[in-house]
Design a protein around this motif. Structure first.
Motif, short mmCIF file in Angstrom:
data_model
loop_
_atom_site.label_atom_id
_atom_site.label_comp_id
_atom_site.label_asym_id
_atom_site.label_seq_id
_atom_site.Cartn_x
_atom_site.Cartn_y
_atom_site.Cartn_z
N GLU A 76 8.58 9.58 -6.49
CA GLU A 76 8.50 10.78 -7.32
C GLU A 76 8.03 11.95 -6.45
OE1 GLU A 76 5.99 10.54 -10.85
OE2 GLU A 76 7.35 8.96 -11.51
N GLY A 77 8.83 12.98 -6.44
CA GLY A 77 8.44 14.15 -5.66
C GLY A 77 8.76 14.03 -4.17
N HIS A 78 9.31 12.88 -3.75
CA HIS A 78 9.72 12.72 -2.35
C HIS A 78 11.17 12.28 -2.34
CE1 HIS A 78 5.34 11.98 -2.23
NE2 HIS A 78 5.40 12.57 -1.06
N ASP A 79 12.08 13.25 -2.25
CA ASP A 79 13.50 12.91 -2.34
C ASP A 79 14.00 12.18 -1.10
OD1 ASP A 79 13.42 14.19 -4.71
OD2 ASP A 79 14.09 16.12 -3.90
N GLN A 80 13.43 12.56 0.04
CA GLN A 80 13.89 12.00 1.31
C GLN A 80 13.24 10.66 1.58
OE1 GLN A 80 15.21 13.92 4.50
NE2 GLN A 80 16.50 14.62 2.83
N LYS A 81 14.04 9.69 2.01
CA LYS A 81 13.46 8.41 2.42
C LYS A 81 12.73 8.59 3.75
CE LYS A 81 15.01 4.42 2.13
NZ LYS A 81 15.74 3.21 2.50
N THR A 82 11.64 7.90 3.92
CA THR A 82 10.91 8.00 5.19
C THR A 82 11.59 7.15 6.25
OG1 THR A 82 8.80 8.50 4.18
CG2 THR A 82 8.71 7.41 6.31
N VAL A 83 11.79 7.75 7.41
CA VAL A 83 12.29 7.00 8.56
C VAL A 83 11.10 6.86 9.51
CG1 VAL A 83 13.93 6.99 10.47
CG2 VAL A 83 14.60 7.99 8.27
N VAL A 84 10.77 5.63 9.84
CA VAL A 84 9.62 5.40 10.71
C VAL A 84 10.10 5.18 12.14
CG1 VAL A 84 7.64 3.90 11.18
CG2 VAL A 84 8.21 4.50 8.82
N GLN A 85 9.63 6.05 13.00
CA GLN A 85 9.98 5.96 14.43
C GLN A 85 9.06 4.93 15.07
OE1 GLN A 85 12.16 8.22 16.15
NE2 GLN A 85 11.78 7.13 18.07
N ASN A 144 -1.86 8.67 7.38
CA ASN A 144 -0.72 8.10 8.10
C ASN A 144 0.40 7.72 7.13
OD1 ASN A 144 0.97 6.71 9.82
ND2 ASN A 144 -0.55 5.21 10.50
N LEU A 145 1.53 8.40 7.26
CA LEU A 145 2.66 8.09 6.37
C LEU A 145 3.70 7.21 7.05
CD1 LEU A 145 3.42 11.26 4.23
CD2 LEU A 145 3.09 8.93 3.41
N ASN A 146 3.43 6.81 8.27
CA ASN A 146 4.36 5.93 8.98
C ASN A 146 4.05 4.49 8.61
OD1 ASN A 146 6.01 7.78 10.40
ND2 ASN A 146 4.21 8.24 11.65
N ILE A 147 4.49 4.14 7.41
CA ILE A 147 4.19 2.81 6.86
C ILE A 147 5.49 2.12 6.51
CG2 ILE A 147 2.93 1.58 5.03
CD1 ILE A 147 1.49 4.34 4.48
N VAL A 148 5.55 0.84 6.84
CA VAL A 148 6.70 0.00 6.48
C VAL A 148 6.15 -1.12 5.61
CG1 VAL A 148 8.48 -1.53 7.40
CG2 VAL A 148 7.81 0.53 8.69
N LEU A 149 6.76 -1.35 4.46
CA LEU A 149 6.27 -2.42 3.58
C LEU A 149 7.05 -3.70 3.86
CD1 LEU A 149 6.10 -0.38 0.24
CD2 LEU A 149 4.27 -0.82 1.89
N CYS A 150 6.36 -4.81 3.76
CA CYS A 150 7.02 -6.09 4.09
C CYS A 150 6.81 -7.14 2.99
CB CYS A 150 6.47 -6.60 5.42
SG CYS A 150 7.18 -8.18 5.91
N GLU A 151 7.93 -7.62 2.45
CA GLU A 151 7.90 -8.73 1.49
C GLU A 151 7.96 -10.03 2.29
OE1 GLU A 151 7.77 -9.41 -1.91
OE2 GLU A 151 7.91 -11.46 -1.19
N ARG A 152 6.91 -10.85 2.16
CA ARG A 152 6.86 -12.10 2.95
C ARG A 152 6.63 -13.33 2.07
NH1 ARG A 152 2.57 -14.90 2.02
NH2 ARG A 152 1.95 -15.42 4.15
N GLY A 153 6.92 -13.15 0.78
CA GLY A 153 6.76 -14.29 -0.12
C GLY A 153 5.38 -14.30 -0.74
N ILE A 154 5.33 -14.82 -1.96
CA ILE A 154 4.06 -14.87 -2.70
C ILE A 154 3.77 -16.30 -3.13
CG2 ILE A 154 3.93 -12.47 -3.47
CD1 ILE A 154 5.44 -13.27 -6.00
N ARG A 155 2.52 -16.57 -3.47
CA ARG A 155 2.14 -17.90 -3.94
C ARG A 155 2.54 -18.06 -5.40
NH1 ARG A 155 -2.93 -20.14 -1.21
NH2 ARG A 155 -1.90 -20.79 0.69
N THR A 156 3.25 -19.10 -5.69
CA THR A 156 3.57 -19.40 -7.08
C THR A 156 3.25 -20.89 -7.31
OG1 THR A 156 5.83 -20.11 -6.63
CG2 THR A 156 5.50 -17.76 -7.01
N PHE A 157 3.65 -21.41 -8.44
CA PHE A 157 3.42 -22.84 -8.70
C PHE A 157 4.34 -23.73 -7.87
CE2 PHE A 157 6.13 -21.03 -11.97
CZ PHE A 157 7.28 -21.76 -11.79
N GLU A 158 5.34 -23.14 -7.24
CA GLU A 158 6.33 -23.91 -6.50
C GLU A 158 5.75 -24.42 -5.18
OE1 GLU A 158 9.68 -24.89 -7.35
OE2 GLU A 158 8.78 -26.13 -5.81
N THR A 159 5.91 -25.70 -4.91
CA THR A 159 5.36 -26.26 -3.67
C THR A 159 6.44 -26.67 -2.67
OG1 THR A 159 5.29 -28.41 -4.75
CG2 THR A 159 3.25 -27.15 -4.76
N ALA A 160 7.71 -26.55 -3.08
CA ALA A 160 8.78 -26.99 -2.19
C ALA A 160 9.01 -26.02 -1.03
CB ALA A 160 10.08 -27.14 -2.99
#
Ligand code: PEP
Ligand code: MN
Length: 337
Positions: A75-84, A230-246
């Motif tokens: 919201e309010g940031h139309d441009q996607k951030t490109v992190v160098q 610091n706005l040079n941030i990259v978010l990372c999805e690395r999996g979450i803990r659930t009831f699944e053990t496999a």
């Protein structure tokens, strides 16, 4: 902000809240319904957020309208951030950016051997942990500064930036001296003092999703770094803990499009720590890329059976090479669509 009163609220109780809101130099717009009274408060929500209005007599609920994260919000940031990152690499520029390397830096030879291969296959940055967050205190903890020195030397040798984790406020200055990108691991996603310090560190940060963190928690953690400068941030999805053990962690592929709709920051996926075993790394990577991830961070090792950490999930360099080709093909299809 919207303040909703109980049906039993009296005129005096409403007037008391109106007075308090005006005291804060904000504008209360009172709307009286048949059953309930509602006040729409106009003005700087930050000011009113600190006032405990929900505890005032007669108040049923206070609903913040503004997001809890505003700097990282779309919201309010139309441009996607490109992190160098480093001198030549970028994350979030529309191309698929892949970071690869060992879980831990184990020796100069080990790092250089893997780096040469992953760079040849198209990785734009090399990862490797020098400070390792291990579940057991008896497991390999990383080479510390020695590992950082190998990373820096490797970066110069292969002209590629390096990514490494920082676990402790006391190490930030040291890691900044050697690394191009600082990673905050899942276990530290809500280490707020570390996040604040990283807001001042002058280098890009990869912030990994905590294993029990919601998407909103992740965005608020990122907001700490942003709010500290610091706005040079990259978010990372690395999996979450659930009831699944496999599987080591449940890879939340839906977080990719959801995050993309909520934030202007680049989103990368880490299929290695989600999968926990190498066989599942490629399918999860394909899914994340198909979902629109800007990049992938993946663990590679030449001798996984001898790795000092996360060997079972490490890809051999040849497997990484074929993964790269397929991920790029998927990224091209998604871009076209
Ligand atoms: C890592 O990248 O090696 C690591 C420890 O990751 P995570 O914080 O996601 O577990
Ligand atoms: Mn690892």
């Amino acid at each position: 902000m919207i303040i909703i009163f109980k049906t039993s609220a009296t005129q005096d109780q409403v007037a008391h809240v109106v007075e308090k809101v005006q005291e804060l130099k904000l504008n209360p717009m009172v709307a009286r319904g048949t059953l309930k009274t509602v006040i729409n408060v106009l003005g700087d929500e930050e000011v009113i957020r600190e006032a405990p209005l929900q505890t005032f007599p007669g108040v049923e609920k206070v609903i913040p309208v503004m997001k809890k994260y505003k700097l990282v919000s779309r919201e309010g940031h139309d441009q996607k951030t490109v992190v160098q990152i480093g001198e030549n690499a970028r994350l979030g520029d529309g191309k698929l950016s892949v970071i690869a390397g060992p879980c831990s830096v184990e020796s100069r030879d080990q790092l250089f051997g893997i780096a040469g291969k992953v760079v040849k296959s198209g990785a734009i940055a090399v990862r490797g942990g020098a400070f390792k967050p291990r579940t057991s205190p008896y497991s390999f903890q990383g080479l510390g500064e020695e590992g950082l020195k190998y990373l820096q030397e490797m970066s110069q040798e292969f002209s590629v930036p390096c990514v490494t984790e920082v676990m402790d406020n006391r190490d930030v200055d040291l890691v900044v001296k050697y690394a191009d990108v600082l990673q905050v691991g899942a276990r530290n996603m809500q280490n707020f003092s570390l996040l604040k310090q990283l807001g001042q560190c002058g280098k890009p940060v990869i912030l990994k999703r905590g294993m029990s963190a919601t998407i909103e928690d992740l965005l608020q953690a990122a907001e700490y770094i942003a709010a500290s400068g610091n706005l040079n941030i990259v978010l990372c999805e690395r999996g979450i803990r659930t009831f699944e053990t496999a599987i080591r962690n449940s890879f939340d592929v839906s977080s990719v499009p959801v995050l993309k709709s909520l934030t202007h920051l680049p989103i990368i996926i880490d299929p290695s720590h989600a999968a926990g075993v190498w066989e599942y790394v490629a399918p999860l990577a394909f899914a994340g890329v198909a979902a629109g991830a800007d990049g992938v961070i993946v663990e590679v090792h030449e001798e996984p059976e001898k790795a000092l950490s996360d060997g079972p999930q490490a890809l051999l360099p040849a497997k990484f090479e074929s993964l790269m080709l397929k991920m790029n093909a998927i990224a091209d299809i998604v871009k076209e669509g």
